[in-house]
Design an enzyme around this catalytic site. Structure first.
Site, PDB file in Angstrom:
ATOM      1  NE  ARG A  51      16.493 -17.091   0.040  1.00  0.00           N
ATOM      2  CZ  ARG A  51      17.694 -17.029  -0.541  1.00  0.00           C
ATOM      3  NH1 ARG A  51      17.795 -16.582  -1.785  1.00  0.00           N
ATOM      4  NH2 ARG A  51      18.779 -17.399   0.098  1.00  0.00           N
ATOM      5  CE1 TYR A 103      -7.247  -5.216   2.869  1.00  0.00           C
ATOM      6  CE2 TYR A 103      -5.004  -5.207   2.016  1.00  0.00           C
ATOM      7  CZ  TYR A 103      -5.902  -5.438   3.051  1.00  0.00           C
ATOM      8  OH  TYR A 103      -5.433  -5.891   4.243  1.00  0.00           O
ATOM      9  CG  ASP A 175      -6.186  -7.050  -6.109  1.00  0.00           C
ATOM     10  OD1 ASP A 175      -6.742  -8.154  -6.177  1.00  0.00           O
ATOM     11  OD2 ASP A 175      -5.784  -6.538  -5.046  1.00  0.00           O
ATOM     12  CE  LYS A 200      -8.647 -11.655   1.748  1.00  0.00           C
ATOM     13  NZ  LYS A 200      -7.449 -11.013   1.381  1.00  0.00           N
TER      14      LYS A 200
HETATM   15  C1  LIG Z   1      -8.485  -7.068  -3.020  1.00  0.00           C
HETATM   16  C2  LIG Z   1      -7.348  -7.384  -2.087  1.00  0.00           C
HETATM   17  N1  LIG Z   1      -6.093  -7.270  -2.532  1.00  0.00           N
HETATM   18  C3  LIG Z   1      -5.040  -7.543  -1.722  1.00  0.00           C
HETATM   19  C4  LIG Z   1      -5.218  -7.934  -0.411  1.00  0.00           C
HETATM   20  C5  LIG Z   1      -4.027  -8.240   0.459  1.00  0.00           C
HETATM   21  O1  LIG Z   1      -3.877  -9.616   0.537  1.00  0.00           O
HETATM   22  P1  LIG Z   1      -3.254 -10.396   1.818  1.00  0.00           P
HETATM   23  O2  LIG Z   1      -4.149 -10.153   2.978  1.00  0.00           O
HETATM   24  O3  LIG Z   1      -3.211 -11.822   1.359  1.00  0.00           O
HETATM   25  O4  LIG Z   1      -1.884  -9.836   2.037  1.00  0.00           O
HETATM   26  C6  LIG Z   1      -6.520  -8.064   0.086  1.00  0.00           C
HETATM   27  C7  LIG Z   1      -6.746  -8.468   1.478  1.00  0.00           C
HETATM   28  O5  LIG Z   1      -7.846  -8.399   2.005  1.00  0.00           O
HETATM   29  C8  LIG Z   1      -7.619  -7.786  -0.784  1.00  0.00           C
HETATM   30  O6  LIG Z   1      -8.895  -7.879  -0.357  1.00  0.00           O
END
Ligand SMILES: Cc1ncc(COP(=O)(O)O)c(C=O)c1O
Length: 384
Positions: A51, A103, A175, A200
């Site tokens: 961990r 998101y 992000d 992604k």
């Molecule tokens: C731009 C963006 N940030 C964060 C996330 C969240 O990521 P996760 O689905 O891996 O938890 C997503 C998910 O689609 C996303 O498109």
């Protein structure tokens, strides 16, 4: 003599990854061990319990820190787990400014869970950096943005927002999931923290979830490692290895995503059934000049307007090469309906305010033969 810095593709393949000292295996092994033998009290090879740290995870974290130009990286079980870890830096009474068009899961986490702990959130249209300036309060600690935004592909000038944040002692987190470090490196533009859903483009094969926080300051390294240890939402060694493997082809994948993305965007822009298109690579995009300045490619994400829910459904039912589904950034083309998928959680009113209509469709252009993708979209659009 200073050593020449390797290029992106070389770093993607080699940084953090050394041949295995025991066998010479060229790939970092998947260290499936929860614990590590110790030679005596307080004597070990740097690992005690997985961990806290794991050699496969260390390799991935070193690799991702290098690609984003940060000084540390910490990986978590998903993108949302990474955002949650970042928010634990804050305390009751702190204030966060978040881009208004991120998101949908991000505001859901902030509004429905984190706000219970007395952390306050404001949502602004960060495409105008002055909106960020106006929203800063004496207790603002963090600005969190996505650029381009999902699904309307609105850009934020990272350097301008970073300057505003730093004038007021506020940290900027970006992000960078949509662009990947291949096309956009927010830290070089002044960001303090970069976050990704590695689910992604970094993984790239739609076969594993993950998230990462890349930091630039000693306290990021210390805090995020402490959160990994205390909360345990870490990424498993197997998933780490999958991302290491995916990242090795990031540069070639992104080049192809971009080349095909431009062709698909041009096709959609000229299609009579498409009334509006959102893609920063088109000169008609209102922030095309900013896109050229802060990104080195335009990527794979395109949204377009089909006119109604019925039209969107009719075309989405007919796609054959494109796969109807949530998510993005895989080698396969994924097509989705933001209003009922990624942005269902924010509600109809918020969607209407942001301009996310029921007829909007988003495509993440994969790396199949682009002519097959265009033919597939053409036959699907004929259903409208
Ligand atoms: C731009 C963006 N940030 C964060 C996330 C969240 O990521 P996760 O689905 O891996 O938890 C997503 C998910 O689609 C996303 O498109």
């Amino acid at each position: 003599m200073t050593e020449r810095k390797h290029g992106f593709a070389t770093r993607a393949i080699h940084d953090g990854q050394h041949s295995d000292p025991l066998t010479g295996a060229v790939n970092v092994p998947i260290y499936l061990s929860s614990t590590y033998a110790q030679e005596g009290i307080g004597e070990n090879k740097g690992y005690e319990y997985s961990r806290v740290s794991n050699p496969t995870r260390d390799a991935l974290e070193a690799n991702l820190a290098s690609l984003e130009g940060g000084t540390s990286a910490h990986v978590f079980a998903s993108g949302m787990a990474a955002i949650t870890a970042m928010i634990t830096m804050l305390r009751t009474g702190d204030h966060v400014i978040c881009g208004e068009n991120v998101y949908g899961g991000t505001p859901r986490l902030f509004n429905q869970i984190i706000s219970r702990y007395g952390i306050e959130f404001s949502y602004v249209d960060s495409s105008n950096p002055e909106n960020v300036r106006s929203a800063i309060q004496p207790n603002t600690k963090l600005v969190h943005i996505e650029t381009p935004t999902n699904p309307l592909m609105t850009l934020t000038d990272i350097r301008a927002v970073a300057d505003i944040c730093h004038e007021r002692g506020v940290e900027l987190a970006v992000d960078n999931t949509f662009m990947s470090p291949y096309f956009q490196r927010p830290i070089e533009l002044g960001a303090d923290i970069v976050m990704h859903s590695t689910t992604k483009f970094l993984n790239g094969h739609s076969d594993g979830l993950g998230g990462v926080l890349i930091g630039t300051k000693p306290e990021h390294k210390e805090n995020f490692a402490f959160v990994q240890k205390c909360t345990g939402g870490i990424l498993s060694p197997f998933e780490c290895w999958m991302i290491l493997r995916g990242v090795k082809t990031l540069a070639v994948r992104m080049k192809q995503h971009d080349e095909s993305g431009r062709k698909v965007a041009a096709f959609l822009a000229g299609h009579k059934k498409v009334s509006k298109i959102f893609y920063p690579g088109l000169p008609s995009h209102p922030q095309h000049e900013l896109a050229k300045k802060q990104m080195t490619g335009f990527g794979a994400l395109i949204s377009f307007e089909t006119g109604s829910l019925a039209n969107a459904n009719a075309m989405l039912k007919r796609v054959k090469v494109c796969t109807l589904g949530e998510s993005l950034g895989g080698v396969e083309t994924l097509i989705s309906h933001p209003a009922t998928m990624t942005h269902a959680a924010i509600g109809a009113e918020a969607r209407a305010q942001l301009g996310i209509t029921d007829g909007l469709v988003r495509i993440s252009v994969g790396i199949e033969d682009v002519d097959d993708l265009i033919a597939d979209l053409d036959q699907a659009l004929s259903a409208i």
